[in-house]
Design an enzyme around this catalytic site. Structure first.
Site, PDB file in Angstrom:
ATOM      1  N   GLY A 143       0.789  -1.235   0.000  1.00  0.00           N
ATOM      2  CA  GLY A 143       0.000   0.000   0.000  1.00  0.00           C
ATOM      3  C   GLY A 143       0.814   1.273   0.000  1.00  0.00           C
ATOM      4  O   GLY A 143       0.267   2.357   0.207  1.00  0.00           O
ATOM      5  N   LEU A 144       2.123   1.173  -0.240  1.00  0.00           N
ATOM      6  CA  LEU A 144       2.956   2.387  -0.217  1.00  0.00           C
ATOM      7  C   LEU A 144       3.284   2.883  -1.624  1.00  0.00           C
ATOM      8  O   LEU A 144       4.159   3.732  -1.799  1.00  0.00           O
ATOM      9  CB  LEU A 144       4.240   2.140   0.591  1.00  0.00           C
ATOM     10  CG  LEU A 144       4.016   1.769   2.065  1.00  0.00           C
ATOM     11  CD1 LEU A 144       5.344   1.575   2.788  1.00  0.00           C
ATOM     12  CD2 LEU A 144       3.177   2.835   2.781  1.00  0.00           C
TER      13      LEU A 144
ATOM     14  N   SER B 129       4.467   0.093  -6.910  1.00  0.00           N
ATOM     15  CA  SER B 129       4.279  -0.108  -8.356  1.00  0.00           C
ATOM     16  C   SER B 129       4.134   1.237  -9.073  1.00  0.00           C
ATOM     17  O   SER B 129       4.769   1.462 -10.118  1.00  0.00           O
ATOM     18  CB  SER B 129       3.045  -0.992  -8.559  1.00  0.00           C
ATOM     19  OG  SER B 129       2.659  -0.968  -9.887  1.00  0.00           O
TER      20      SER B 129
ATOM     21  N   ASP C 112      -2.675   7.190  -7.063  1.00  0.00           N
ATOM     22  CA  ASP C 112      -1.307   6.805  -6.668  1.00  0.00           C
ATOM     23  C   ASP C 112      -0.288   7.403  -7.640  1.00  0.00           C
ATOM     24  O   ASP C 112       0.746   7.941  -7.218  1.00  0.00           O
ATOM     25  CB  ASP C 112      -1.146   5.278  -6.656  1.00  0.00           C
ATOM     26  CG  ASP C 112      -1.895   4.610  -5.517  1.00  0.00           C
ATOM     27  OD1 ASP C 112      -2.724   5.286  -4.876  1.00  0.00           O
ATOM     28  OD2 ASP C 112      -1.664   3.420  -5.278  1.00  0.00           O
TER      29      ASP C 112
HETATM   30  C1  MEV Z   1      -4.409   2.178  -3.652  1.00  0.00           C
HETATM   31  O1  MEV Z   1      -3.307   2.917  -3.134  1.00  0.00           O
HETATM   32  C2  MEV Z   1      -5.574   3.087  -3.822  1.00  0.00           C
HETATM   33  C3  MEV Z   1      -6.851   2.412  -4.335  1.00  0.00           C
HETATM   34  O2  MEV Z   1      -7.888   3.376  -4.149  1.00  0.00           O
HETATM   35  C4  MEV Z   1      -6.749   2.019  -5.783  1.00  0.00           C
HETATM   36  C5  MEV Z   1      -6.791   3.212  -6.744  1.00  0.00           C
HETATM   37  O3  MEV Z   1      -7.119   4.333  -6.362  1.00  0.00           O
HETATM   38  O4  MEV Z   1      -6.510   2.962  -7.941  1.00  0.00           O
HETATM   39  C6  MEV Z   1      -7.220   1.174  -3.516  1.00  0.00           C
END
Ligand code: MEV
Length: 309
Positions: A98-99, A102, A144
């Site tokens: 989640g950081l 990618s 992101d």
């Molecule tokens: C992931 O960092 C953020 C999500 O909302 C996916 C996105 O916004 O594409 C889960």
């Protein structure tokens, strides 16, 4: 060479895929990518593995190096390059937690590849990076990619794009649950929740949309209590859509006590929890989160943007 920072989502992950805004910020961990004109193949070296692709060859769907291969092939065709390319990735950002590993990798690679053939252009690098991620992994809001491209603190929605938010230097404790996730799979799971619980999901989107201006005003006014309480309210919404589990909830509780507010960040279902701190309490927050997780660290958010890291 291209470089981009890791990101955390302060508010609005998942809901931003369905049209709400989100607030994100870059943190002081980076990925660096070098691109060189070399040989007659696309050669990629990274901690996720190595790949060599001859002309016209592609990686199988879902391959972790898929976005980089896409970016290299795109650069070759866009800039009419006749030979091969070599891409090497060095990253301080743990993948799948989640950081933004990618996205940062794609933004840095897009910048490095563009730099071989043309002048730097952040908007173009972001567009190329987002296209590569969408081609390889499916739906992505773009939040992101924007955070990793522009750094600092940003407000993002998929219609109007990104806007910089001015505020003080922020301190965050970041803790890893030790469980990696696939963002694409968690996004699909949330879409299932939306299909089965349309009215509730619409209410949650409305609630998150209301939190964004409150949180933005809190950041602009240096009001950490206000921002922290928006983050805690956002966490309740993430709980409802099923991306926070027992382990993540106990990490959030451990972070909540000594901080201004704590929540899952990014896709959830594993990954990381963040807690908002200040200079005075950051040590205690990192320690408390560390005891409830597989590891924690103190991060800084410089609102002036990525060049200052
Ligand atoms: C992931 O960092 C953020 C999500 O909302 C996916 C996105 O916004 O594409 C889960």
């Amino acid at each position: 060479m291209g470089s981009a920072p890791a990101k955390v989502v302060l508010l609005g992950e998942h809901f931003v895929v369905h049209g709400t805004g989100a607030l994100l910020c870059a943190i002081n961990k980076r990925v660096r990518v070098t691109a060189d004109i070399r040989g007659d193949t696309i050669r990629i070296r990274s901690a996720l593995g190595d790949a060599v692709l001859g002309p016209g060859e592609a990686l199988p769907a879902g391959h972790p190096l898929g976005p980089l291969a896409h970016l290299a092939a795109r650069a070759i065709s866009r800039f009419g390059h006749k030979g091969g390319l070599e891409i090497a990735v060095e990253s301080e950002i743990p993948p799948g937690v989640g950081l933004g590993s990618s996205s940062a990798c794609c933004v840095a690679a897009a910048g490095a590849l563009r730099g071989l053939f043309a002048d730097p252009d952040r908007a173009d690098s972001m567009a190329a990076a987002l296209e590569a991620e969408r081609t390889a992994f499916g739906a992505a809001s773009g939040a992101d990619s924007a955070a990793c491209t522009y750094g600092g603190i940003i407000e993002y929605d998929s219609i109007s794009g990104h806007h910089t938010v001015e505020g003080p230097l922020l301190r965050l404790a970041v803790a890893d649950s030790g469980r990696a996730h696939s963002t694409a799979e968690v996004v699909r799971k949330v879409d299932g929740f939306r299909r089965d619980n349309g009215a509730e999901f619409a209410d949650l989107c409305k609630k998150v949309s209301g939190l964004i201006p409150r949180a933005r005003a809190a950041i602009e006014g240096g009001d950490l209590e206000g921002l922290g309480s928006c983050m805690s309210e956002n966490q309740e919404c993430l709980d409802r859509i099923g991306v926070s589990d027992g382990v993540l909830r106990s990490m959030v509780r451990a972070g909540d006590g000594p901080s201004y507010g704590a929540k899952v960040t990014g896709a959830g279902d594993g990954g990381c929890v963040i807690a908002l701190a200040d200079e005075e309490c950051i040590g205690r927050v990192v320690e408390s989160l560390g005891a409830a997780s597989e590891g924690s660290f103190a991060a800084s958010v410089d609102p002036s943007g990525l060049d200052t890291f």
